[in-house]
Design a protein around this motif. Structure first.
Motif, PDB file in Angstrom:
ATOM      1  N   MET A   1      54.116  55.057  22.953  1.00  0.00           N
ATOM      2  CA  MET A   1      53.192  55.886  22.198  1.00  0.00           C
ATOM      3  C   MET A   1      53.300  55.555  20.713  1.00  0.00           C
ATOM      4  SD  MET A   1      50.913  58.210  22.780  1.00  0.00           S
ATOM      5  CE  MET A   1      51.412  58.915  24.346  1.00  0.00           C
ATOM      6  N   LEU A   2      52.169  55.430  20.047  1.00  0.00           N
ATOM      7  CA  LEU A   2      52.136  55.079  18.630  1.00  0.00           C
ATOM      8  C   LEU A   2      51.487  56.224  17.863  1.00  0.00           C
ATOM      9  CD1 LEU A   2      52.479  52.889  16.389  1.00  0.00           C
ATOM     10  CD2 LEU A   2      50.206  52.058  17.014  1.00  0.00           C
ATOM     11  N   ARG A   3      52.189  56.729  16.842  1.00  0.00           N
ATOM     12  CA  ARG A   3      51.656  57.811  16.020  1.00  0.00           C
ATOM     13  C   ARG A   3      51.678  57.395  14.562  1.00  0.00           C
ATOM     14  NH1 ARG A   3      54.590  60.783  19.780  1.00  0.00           N
ATOM     15  NH2 ARG A   3      56.416  60.738  18.433  1.00  0.00           N
ATOM     16  N   ILE A   4      50.606  57.728  13.841  1.00  0.00           N
ATOM     17  CA  ILE A   4      50.479  57.406  12.426  1.00  0.00           C
ATOM     18  C   ILE A   4      50.209  58.698  11.689  1.00  0.00           C
ATOM     19  CG2 ILE A   4      49.211  56.094  10.689  1.00  0.00           C
ATOM     20  CD1 ILE A   4      48.982  55.055  14.306  1.00  0.00           C
ATOM     21  N   ASN A   5      51.189  59.114  10.876  1.00  0.00           N
ATOM     22  CA  ASN A   5      51.089  60.391  10.159  1.00  0.00           C
ATOM     23  C   ASN A   5      50.776  61.531  11.125  1.00  0.00           C
ATOM     24  OD1 ASN A   5      51.603  59.179   7.644  1.00  0.00           O
ATOM     25  ND2 ASN A   5      49.421  58.704   7.358  1.00  0.00           N
ATOM     26  N   GLY A   6      51.407  61.489  12.299  1.00  0.00           N
ATOM     27  CA  GLY A   6      51.236  62.534  13.290  1.00  0.00           C
ATOM     28  C   GLY A   6      50.043  62.355  14.206  1.00  0.00           C
ATOM     29  N   GLU A   7      49.179  61.392  13.943  1.00  0.00           N
ATOM     30  CA  GLU A   7      47.995  61.160  14.778  1.00  0.00           C
ATOM     31  C   GLU A   7      48.313  60.095  15.823  1.00  0.00           C
ATOM     32  OE1 GLU A   7      43.402  59.481  14.390  1.00  0.00           O
ATOM     33  OE2 GLU A   7      44.455  60.209  12.602  1.00  0.00           O
ATOM     34  N   THR A   8      48.065  60.429  17.084  1.00  0.00           N
ATOM     35  CA  THR A   8      48.354  59.493  18.172  1.00  0.00           C
ATOM     36  C   THR A   8      47.254  58.443  18.283  1.00  0.00           C
ATOM     37  OG1 THR A   8      49.519  61.208  19.413  1.00  0.00           O
ATOM     38  CG2 THR A   8      48.792  59.275  20.643  1.00  0.00           C
ATOM     39  N   ALA A   9      47.667  57.188  18.302  1.00  0.00           N
ATOM     40  CA  ALA A   9      46.704  56.090  18.436  1.00  0.00           C
ATOM     41  C   ALA A   9      46.192  56.011  19.863  1.00  0.00           C
ATOM     42  CB  ALA A   9      47.348  54.772  18.028  1.00  0.00           C
ATOM     43  N   ASP A  10      44.926  55.756  20.006  1.00  0.00           N
ATOM     44  CA  ASP A  10      44.310  55.598  21.321  1.00  0.00           C
ATOM     45  C   ASP A  10      44.800  54.286  21.941  1.00  0.00           C
ATOM     46  OD1 ASP A  10      42.747  55.262  23.542  1.00  0.00           O
ATOM     47  OD2 ASP A  10      40.833  55.578  22.525  1.00  0.00           O
ATOM     48  N   PRO A  11      45.507  54.325  23.072  1.00  0.00           N
ATOM     49  CA  PRO A  11      45.980  53.080  23.702  1.00  0.00           C
ATOM     50  C   PRO A  11      44.843  52.122  24.026  1.00  0.00           C
ATOM     51  CG  PRO A  11      47.043  54.995  24.698  1.00  0.00           C
ATOM     52  CD  PRO A  11      45.953  55.526  23.821  1.00  0.00           C
ATOM     53  N   GLY A  12      43.650  52.671  24.304  1.00  0.00           N
ATOM     54  CA  GLY A  12      42.514  51.803  24.611  1.00  0.00           C
ATOM     55  C   GLY A  12      42.136  50.917  23.445  1.00  0.00           C
ATOM     56  N   LEU A  13      42.272  51.437  22.227  1.00  0.00           N
ATOM     57  CA  LEU A  13      41.966  50.628  21.044  1.00  0.00           C
ATOM     58  C   LEU A  13      42.939  49.457  20.928  1.00  0.00           C
ATOM     59  CD1 LEU A  13      41.240  53.392  18.350  1.00  0.00           C
ATOM     60  CD2 LEU A  13      39.582  51.991  19.612  1.00  0.00           C
ATOM     61  N   ILE A  14      44.202  49.728  21.227  1.00  0.00           N
ATOM     62  CA  ILE A  14      45.213  48.663  21.164  1.00  0.00           C
ATOM     63  C   ILE A  14      44.935  47.612  22.226  1.00  0.00           C
ATOM     64  CG2 ILE A  14      47.668  48.149  21.394  1.00  0.00           C
ATOM     65  CD1 ILE A  14      48.222  50.980  20.342  1.00  0.00           C
ATOM     66  N   GLU A  15      44.575  48.055  23.426  1.00  0.00           N
ATOM     67  CA  GLU A  15      44.286  47.107  24.500  1.00  0.00           C
ATOM     68  C   GLU A  15      43.065  46.254  24.168  1.00  0.00           C
ATOM     69  OE1 GLU A  15      46.138  46.332  27.081  1.00  0.00           O
ATOM     70  OE2 GLU A  15      47.595  47.753  26.267  1.00  0.00           O
ATOM     71  N   ASP A  16      42.045  46.856  23.583  1.00  0.00           N
ATOM     72  CA  ASP A  16      40.847  46.101  23.208  1.00  0.00           C
ATOM     73  C   ASP A  16      41.178  45.045  22.161  1.00  0.00           C
ATOM     74  OD1 ASP A  16      39.356  47.593  24.948  1.00  0.00           O
ATOM     75  OD2 ASP A  16      38.471  48.897  23.419  1.00  0.00           O
ATOM     76  N   ALA A  17      41.964  45.437  21.154  1.00  0.00           N
ATOM     77  CA  ALA A  17      42.336  44.487  20.099  1.00  0.00           C
ATOM     78  C   ALA A  17      43.212  43.376  20.673  1.00  0.00           C
ATOM     79  CB  ALA A  17      43.057  45.213  18.972  1.00  0.00           C
ATOM     80  N   PHE A  18      44.140  43.737  21.553  1.00  0.00           N
ATOM     81  CA  PHE A  18      45.002  42.739  22.201  1.00  0.00           C
ATOM     82  C   PHE A  18      44.171  41.713  22.966  1.00  0.00           C
ATOM     83  CE2 PHE A  18      46.923  41.540  26.279  1.00  0.00           C
ATOM     84  CZ  PHE A  18      48.017  40.812  25.839  1.00  0.00           C
ATOM     85  N   ALA A  19      43.207  42.197  23.747  1.00  0.00           N
ATOM     86  CA  ALA A  19      42.363  41.297  24.533  1.00  0.00           C
ATOM     87  C   ALA A  19      41.561  40.375  23.619  1.00  0.00           C
ATOM     88  CB  ALA A  19      41.423  42.101  25.426  1.00  0.00           C
ATOM     89  N   ARG A  20      41.099  40.896  22.491  1.00  0.00           N
ATOM     90  CA  ARG A  20      40.309  40.072  21.576  1.00  0.00           C
ATOM     91  C   ARG A  20      41.159  38.973  20.938  1.00  0.00           C
ATOM     92  NH1 ARG A  20      39.362  43.582  18.165  1.00  0.00           N
ATOM     93  NH2 ARG A  20      40.479  42.826  16.351  1.00  0.00           N
TER      94      ARG A  20
END
Length: 281
Positions: A1-20
């Motif tokens: 799980m990734l949080r930035i200033n208390g906001e949880t990052a959407d894992p789907g965004l990470i997966e999309d960027a990884f695939a790209r």
């Protein structure tokens, strides 16, 4: 799980960027299978972190858009979803999240416009300097229109096939019409003899190396490539050239402007990281 200033990052965004990132590397033949997956995942996470930091900054520093502006943008969003096949039931279920995304997008647009407002105007001197530093980008390779005669070795003694091709070349050099010789003697499936225009893309490819060493109307020596004997004749040649600045100036302006704006965002994200709380579970 990734949080930035208390906001949880959407894992789907990470997966999309990884695939790209991975797909881009595979297109450049820089990676196969999973050898650099760790690197791509790190890049994806870093990109998502920067995006969230910028969105948070926009939320804090950009005023809320006017209701009419939100209504118009939200209607455009719904229309785009419908054009891509989304049902009304799906849109009703996602209405609140889509509306929030629309407001966030409007805030970000206004925020980034403010960041870019103070960028100095690009001059023709700037564009020409970029053009000179990147001339290889605008190189147009040489090309040739060629006729082709190919035969696959069939005799018990390879010399017989080679001697037959030598005889065809001699006849061509003595004045016989190469096109007629090729149509009569080529063994290519489909009997195609006119290769059309070919651009030189592979400097060390044996076929292209031979083809682009010839001048107009010259017949090649007999050469062996991909289990066959070949003869080619060059009908026309276009020399290598570099597109002039005037033809590519508009595209250069767009690319340089886009790169400058992206750098502003990267610099701001780097500054925001110095005080951000980034947590990885």
């Amino acid at each position: 799980m990734l949080r930035i200033n208390g906001e949880t990052a959407d894992p789907g965004l990470i997966e999309d960027a990884f695939a790209r990132f991975k797909a881009e590397a595979e297109m450049l033949s820089e990676v196969s299978c999973c050898e650099r997956d760790g690197e791509f995942r790190t890049l994806a996470e870093e990109e998502v972190i920067d995006g969230i930091l910028l969105a948070q900054e926009a939320e804090q520093n950009s005023p809320a858009p006017a209701p009419e502006e939100v209504r118009s943008a939200f209607e455009d969003t719904l229309r785009q979803w419908r054009e891509h096949g989304a049902s009304w039931d799906l849109l009703d279920a996602q209405r609140e999240s889509l509306r929030a995304e629309t407001i966030s997008k409007l805030r970000m647009e206004r925020f980034t416009e403010g960041l870019w407002r103070d960028l100095p105007e690009l001059t023709e001197e700037d564009l020409r300097a970029w053009y000179e530093a990147n001339r290889a980008r605008f190189r147009q390779p040489p090309s040739a229109r060629a006729l082709h005669l190919v035969r696959f070795p069939e005799s018990a003694d390879p010399w017989d096939d080679y001697a037959a091709m030598l005889d065809l070349r001699r006849r061509a050099l003595d004045g016989a019409d190469f096109a007629d010789l090729a149509k009569t003697h080529t063994k290519k499936r489909g009997a195609e003899t006119d290769l059309g225009w070919i651009e030189q893309q592979r400097v060390f490819n044996p076929f292209e190396s031979m083809l682009f060493s010839l001048r107009k109307d010259e017949v090649s020596p007999v050469f062996f490539y991909e289990q066959a004997l070949h003869l080619v004749k060059v009908e026309e040649v276009r020399e290598a050239a570099v597109q002039p600045f005037e033809e590519v100036a508009d595209g250069i302006r767009e690319e340089v402007e886009r790169a400058r704006r992206l750098q502003v965002l990267k610099d701001l994200a780097a500054t925001l990281r110095t005080t951000a709380v980034i947590e990885r579970d």
